[in-house]
Design a protein around this motif. Structure first.
Motif, PDB file in Angstrom:
ATOM      1  N   ILE A   6     -12.001   2.192  -0.778  1.00  0.00           N
ATOM      2  CA  ILE A   6     -11.015   1.559   0.110  1.00  0.00           C
ATOM      3  C   ILE A   6      -9.649   2.166  -0.202  1.00  0.00           C
ATOM      4  N   GLY A   7      -9.062   2.833   0.783  1.00  0.00           N
ATOM      5  CA  GLY A   7      -7.766   3.499   0.608  1.00  0.00           C
ATOM      6  C   GLY A   7      -7.936   5.004   0.578  1.00  0.00           C
ATOM      7  N   GLY A   8      -7.339   5.674   1.561  1.00  0.00           N
ATOM      8  CA  GLY A   8      -7.415   7.136   1.631  1.00  0.00           C
ATOM      9  C   GLY A   8      -6.090   7.767   1.254  1.00  0.00           C
ATOM     10  N   GLY A   9      -5.475   7.247   0.185  1.00  0.00           N
ATOM     11  CA  GLY A   9      -4.242   7.837  -0.336  1.00  0.00           C
ATOM     12  C   GLY A   9      -4.575   8.820  -1.455  1.00  0.00           C
ATOM     13  N   ILE A  10      -3.694   8.904  -2.423  1.00  0.00           N
ATOM     14  CA  ILE A  10      -3.855   9.892  -3.491  1.00  0.00           C
ATOM     15  C   ILE A  10      -5.112   9.591  -4.317  1.00  0.00           C
ATOM     16  N   THR A 141      -9.112   1.335   9.708  1.00  0.00           N
ATOM     17  CA  THR A 141      -9.828   0.106   9.346  1.00  0.00           C
ATOM     18  C   THR A 141      -9.625  -0.205   7.867  1.00  0.00           C
ATOM     19  N   GLY A 142      -9.746  -1.478   7.532  1.00  0.00           N
ATOM     20  CA  GLY A 142      -9.481  -1.908   6.154  1.00  0.00           C
ATOM     21  C   GLY A 142     -10.582  -2.806   5.634  1.00  0.00           C
ATOM     22  N   ILE A 143     -10.327  -3.394   4.501  1.00  0.00           N
ATOM     23  CA  ILE A 143     -11.348  -4.224   3.861  1.00  0.00           C
ATOM     24  C   ILE A 143     -11.094  -5.702   4.202  1.00  0.00           C
ATOM     25  N   GLY A 170     -11.703   0.256  -5.205  1.00  0.00           N
ATOM     26  CA  GLY A 170     -10.453  -0.171  -4.566  1.00  0.00           C
ATOM     27  C   GLY A 170      -9.352   0.806  -4.933  1.00  0.00           C
ATOM     28  N   ALA A 171      -8.943   1.642  -3.969  1.00  0.00           N
ATOM     29  CA  ALA A 171      -7.872   2.626  -4.202  1.00  0.00           C
ATOM     30  C   ALA A 171      -6.781   2.378  -3.168  1.00  0.00           C
ATOM     31  N   ASP A 172      -6.522   1.094  -2.911  1.00  0.00           N
ATOM     32  CA  ASP A 172      -5.639   0.746  -1.795  1.00  0.00           C
ATOM     33  C   ASP A 172      -4.232   0.362  -2.231  1.00  0.00           C
ATOM     34  N   ALA A 237      16.770   9.789   1.622  1.00  0.00           N
ATOM     35  CA  ALA A 237      17.620   8.932   0.786  1.00  0.00           C
ATOM     36  C   ALA A 237      16.742   8.144  -0.163  1.00  0.00           C
ATOM     37  N   PHE A 238      17.237   7.946  -1.362  1.00  0.00           N
ATOM     38  CA  PHE A 238      16.541   7.091  -2.325  1.00  0.00           C
ATOM     39  C   PHE A 238      17.587   6.198  -2.977  1.00  0.00           C
ATOM     40  N   LEU A 239      17.465   4.889  -2.776  1.00  0.00           N
ATOM     41  CA  LEU A 239      18.466   3.958  -3.287  1.00  0.00           C
ATOM     42  C   LEU A 239      17.793   2.942  -4.201  1.00  0.00           C
ATOM     43  N   GLY A 300      -5.943   4.038  -9.435  1.00  0.00           N
ATOM     44  CA  GLY A 300      -4.612   4.317  -8.883  1.00  0.00           C
ATOM     45  C   GLY A 300      -3.703   3.107  -8.993  1.00  0.00           C
ATOM     46  N   ASP A 301      -2.694   3.054  -8.120  1.00  0.00           N
ATOM     47  CA  ASP A 301      -1.699   1.975  -8.197  1.00  0.00           C
ATOM     48  C   ASP A 301      -2.322   0.583  -8.105  1.00  0.00           C
ATOM     49  N   ALA A 302      -3.486   0.464  -7.512  1.00  0.00           N
ATOM     50  CA  ALA A 302      -4.132  -0.843  -7.366  1.00  0.00           C
ATOM     51  C   ALA A 302      -4.294  -1.544  -8.717  1.00  0.00           C
ATOM     52  N   GLY A 311       7.409   6.892 -14.035  1.00  0.00           N
ATOM     53  CA  GLY A 311       7.046   8.137 -13.340  1.00  0.00           C
ATOM     54  C   GLY A 311       5.569   8.469 -13.523  1.00  0.00           C
ATOM     55  N   GLN A 312       5.121   9.520 -12.845  1.00  0.00           N
ATOM     56  CA  GLN A 312       3.755  10.041 -12.980  1.00  0.00           C
ATOM     57  C   GLN A 312       2.669   9.146 -12.387  1.00  0.00           C
ATOM     58  N   GLY A 313       3.027   8.208 -11.507  1.00  0.00           N
ATOM     59  CA  GLY A 313       1.990   7.344 -10.925  1.00  0.00           C
ATOM     60  C   GLY A 313       0.937   8.139 -10.174  1.00  0.00           C
TER      61      GLY A 313
HETATM   62  C1  FAD Z   1       9.982   5.887  -3.884  1.00  0.00           C
HETATM   63  C2  FAD Z   1       8.831   6.280  -4.776  1.00  0.00           C
HETATM   64  C3  FAD Z   1       8.950   7.361  -5.659  1.00  0.00           C
HETATM   65  C4  FAD Z   1       7.882   7.758  -6.467  1.00  0.00           C
HETATM   66  N1  FAD Z   1       8.037   8.825  -7.308  1.00  0.00           N
HETATM   67  C5  FAD Z   1       6.990   9.272  -8.023  1.00  0.00           C
HETATM   68  C6  FAD Z   1       7.099  10.446  -8.844  1.00  0.00           C
HETATM   69  O1  FAD Z   1       8.165  11.053  -8.940  1.00  0.00           O
HETATM   70  N2  FAD Z   1       5.980  10.885  -9.501  1.00  0.00           N
HETATM   71  C7  FAD Z   1       4.758  10.258  -9.377  1.00  0.00           C
HETATM   72  O2  FAD Z   1       3.748  10.729  -9.937  1.00  0.00           O
HETATM   73  N3  FAD Z   1       4.641   9.108  -8.659  1.00  0.00           N
HETATM   74  C8  FAD Z   1       5.729   8.610  -7.981  1.00  0.00           C
HETATM   75  N4  FAD Z   1       5.601   7.478  -7.219  1.00  0.00           N
HETATM   76  C9  FAD Z   1       4.342   6.706  -7.307  1.00  0.00           C
HETATM   77  C10 FAD Z   1       3.221   7.321  -6.471  1.00  0.00           C
HETATM   78  O3  FAD Z   1       3.609   7.468  -5.128  1.00  0.00           O
HETATM   79  C11 FAD Z   1       2.009   6.395  -6.588  1.00  0.00           C
HETATM   80  O4  FAD Z   1       1.723   6.155  -7.942  1.00  0.00           O
HETATM   81  C12 FAD Z   1       0.780   6.994  -5.912  1.00  0.00           C
HETATM   82  O5  FAD Z   1       1.041   7.223  -4.541  1.00  0.00           O
HETATM   83  C13 FAD Z   1      -0.411   6.069  -6.102  1.00  0.00           C
HETATM   84  O6  FAD Z   1      -1.503   6.523  -5.336  1.00  0.00           O
HETATM   85  P1  FAD Z   1      -2.575   5.492  -4.753  1.00  0.00           P
HETATM   86  O7  FAD Z   1      -3.519   6.305  -3.973  1.00  0.00           O
HETATM   87  O8  FAD Z   1      -3.045   4.611  -5.838  1.00  0.00           O
HETATM   88  O9  FAD Z   1      -1.733   4.539  -3.783  1.00  0.00           O
HETATM   89  P2  FAD Z   1      -1.048   4.952  -2.405  1.00  0.00           P
HETATM   90  O10 FAD Z   1      -0.500   6.312  -2.467  1.00  0.00           O
HETATM   91  O11 FAD Z   1      -0.105   3.827  -2.100  1.00  0.00           O
HETATM   92  O12 FAD Z   1      -2.251   4.933  -1.370  1.00  0.00           O
HETATM   93  C14 FAD Z   1      -2.934   3.754  -1.024  1.00  0.00           C
HETATM   94  C15 FAD Z   1      -3.644   4.001   0.294  1.00  0.00           C
HETATM   95  O13 FAD Z   1      -4.432   2.841   0.602  1.00  0.00           O
HETATM   96  C16 FAD Z   1      -4.235   2.496   1.968  1.00  0.00           C
HETATM   97  N5  FAD Z   1      -4.494   1.064   2.094  1.00  0.00           N
HETATM   98  C17 FAD Z   1      -3.708   0.033   1.687  1.00  0.00           C
HETATM   99  N6  FAD Z   1      -4.304  -1.134   1.954  1.00  0.00           N
HETATM  100  C18 FAD Z   1      -5.486  -0.843   2.549  1.00  0.00           C
HETATM  101  C19 FAD Z   1      -6.551  -1.646   3.035  1.00  0.00           C
HETATM  102  N7  FAD Z   1      -6.509  -2.989   2.992  1.00  0.00           N
HETATM  103  N8  FAD Z   1      -7.629  -1.023   3.584  1.00  0.00           N
HETATM  104  C20 FAD Z   1      -7.692   0.341   3.654  1.00  0.00           C
HETATM  105  N9  FAD Z   1      -6.681   1.130   3.200  1.00  0.00           N
HETATM  106  C21 FAD Z   1      -5.610   0.556   2.640  1.00  0.00           C
HETATM  107  C22 FAD Z   1      -2.803   2.892   2.251  1.00  0.00           C
HETATM  108  O14 FAD Z   1      -2.583   3.074   3.637  1.00  0.00           O
HETATM  109  C23 FAD Z   1      -2.699   4.211   1.465  1.00  0.00           C
HETATM  110  O15 FAD Z   1      -3.136   5.310   2.223  1.00  0.00           O
HETATM  111  C24 FAD Z   1       6.651   7.037  -6.428  1.00  0.00           C
HETATM  112  C25 FAD Z   1       6.533   5.938  -5.564  1.00  0.00           C
HETATM  113  C26 FAD Z   1       7.605   5.557  -4.749  1.00  0.00           C
HETATM  114  C27 FAD Z   1       7.444   4.372  -3.828  1.00  0.00           C
END
Ligand code: FAD
Length: 422
Positions: A6-10, A141-143, A170-172, A237-239, A300-302, A311-313
């Protein structure tokens, strides 16, 4: 053997790649409507796509264990093609004068060139491209529900379909719905680090004219606003500001104008370019006692979000995906065709957790203790940070930074699975 991710991110795409490498079938379920193109810059340069959202408009510094993993995937050269090549981080005072500068050659030198800055969306695009067109990735689609039994796990999706598999991953992301469904509400695991962060993309030509190839920021106690070039016509921009109570505002743009409006230099102009709905979120971590439950694992972030402070997420997410797939691959070496009982699957998931979680725990602790330096609260702390940045190009400072940036070859991610709970 089959996994639903679940989740097609990183993390999700990297997990799918490695599981397929281990001989598994993997289906990725992504709620977003479409994949990120492998070159986000091209998309940003199409005027229609400038809507200020963060789909691919924020950059990440990428180094460490996940860099090694990308190299093992054969993607090192491909991902460097997407590198943005920022030369420095430059801090300014309200009147525009320089207050400190960190040369980008420092982290590059410390890591032996194993460091790059790129759009998060470009990393996602490269991973999607590496999976190949035949991979089963379902967008839009999601879970909805997770059911487990002795034979497998069923994921009921928001489009009404149901998918059966040996493992559900769960990689969402940080606000994971999979985590909520299986492990309980986010409030149980979210660790707020006292700041809010916002980001958006802009095309203001005057701002673009001063950016050069640097991240440029104005800082004051408790608040900072930065900007950097993404392409010839697009900046980001990053604030970030301290926000002790943590509650998210109804109107993020109004909050940004209120808190950052007095920063000086070109910040009022930067704020004028803020869209009505910028990316805006708490800066926080996800800290959990365990990452798996029977046939369900998080990656991942989940489960392991370390925050901007650490850093390094993204790097940690990619590295963890490799370890997760390795441990699942040990269930049915070679073909992946055999079936595994729930106890075996659960043990494999605990081995994954046993290899990765200690590294993340350390990283999260470091992030919490570095938080006070990310947005210094007082003039005295700001002064100390400026001095530290001024010294950053000296050999002594490089020695201090080396443990945070270098990738030792014996990183615990690579260690054998001894010591894992099972
Ligand atoms: C402003 C900012 C700066 C950052 N800078 C850095 C950096 O310098 N270096 C670094 O390494 N990391 C950095 N990060 C962190 C990094 O972006 C995350 O750690 C990384 O993207 C995590 O990957 P992930 O796949 O776990 O989550 P995500 O990249 O968030 O991917 C999650 C995916 O799941 C999908 N999803 C969510 N809910 C559902 C659901 N219910 N069903 C199906 N799909 C779903 C989302 O659409 C998304 O595609 C930064 C983050 C932010 C916000």
């Amino acid at each position: 053997m089959r996994a639903i991710i679940i989740g097609g991110g990183i993390a999700g795409l990297a997990t799918a790649w490695w599981l397929r490498h281990e001989g598994w079938e993997a289906t990725v379920v992504e709620r977003g409507p479409a994949p990120s193109p492998a070159s986000g810059l091209a998309a940003l340069d199409a005027p229609d796509s400038i809507d200020g959202t963060l789909d691919r408009g924020y950059v990440i510094d990428y180094f460490g264990p996940g860099y090694d993993t990308l190299e093992r995937m054969g993607l090192r050269a491909r991902v460097h093609e997407s590198g943005l090549g920022l030369n420095a981080v430059r801090y300014r005072r309200a009147d525009g004068r320089d207050s400190a500068r960190l040369d980008a050659s420092v982290p590059a030198r410390i890591t032996g060139g194993r460091f790059l800055t790129l759009l998060r969306g470009d990393l996602e695009g490269v991973l999607r491209e590496a999976l190949g067109p035949a991979a089963d990735v379902r967008y839009g689609t999601g879970i909805e529900e997770v059911r487990q039994d002795d034979e497998g796990v069923t994921a009921v999706l928001t489009d009404g379909s149901a998918e059966r598999a040996d493992v559900l991953v769960g990689a969402d992301g940080i606000h994971s719905r999979t985590r909520r469904l299986v492990f309980g509400p986010e409030s149980r695991y979210r660790r707020y680090l006292g700041a809010h962060a916002a980001a958006y993309v802009f095309t203001d030509p005057e701002l673009m004219g001063v950016l050069a190839n640097e991240f440029q920021a104005v800082e004051a106690p408790g608040v900072q606003a930065g900007m950097y070039r993404l392409s010839d016509t697009t900046g980001a921009a990053f604030l970030c500001h301290l926000s002790p109570d943590g509650s998210l505002p109804q109107d993020p743009r109004a909050r940004l104008l209120e808190v950052h409006g007095g920063l000086g230099w070109l910040v009022p102009r930067l704020l004028a370019a803020c869209p009505p709905r910028p990316y805006y979120d708490e800066v926080g971590q996800i800290v959990m006692p365990g990452w798996s439950d029977a046939r369900v694992a998080l990656v991942g972030d989940a489960c392991q979000a370390v925050s901007l402070m650490a850093g390094q997420g993204a790097s940690m997410a990619v590295a963890a995906a490799e370890v997760l797939a390795q441990e699942l691959g040990r269930l049915a070496p070679g073909s992946g065709a055999a079936k595994a009982g729930t106890d075996e699957v659960a043990a494999a998931l605990r081995r994954y957790e046993g290899r990765v979680k200690p590294v993340i725990d350390t990283k999260q602790r470091a992030g919490r203790s570095l938080a006070k330096w990310f947005v210094p609260a007082t003039p005295a702390r700001l002064f100390v940070r400026r001095q530290a940045l001024r010294l950053s190009s000296t050999p002594l400072a490089e020695r201090v930074m080396r443990p945070f940036l270098a990738t030792p070859r014996d990183t615990p991610f690579d260690a054998p699975a001894e010591g894992a709970r099972s």
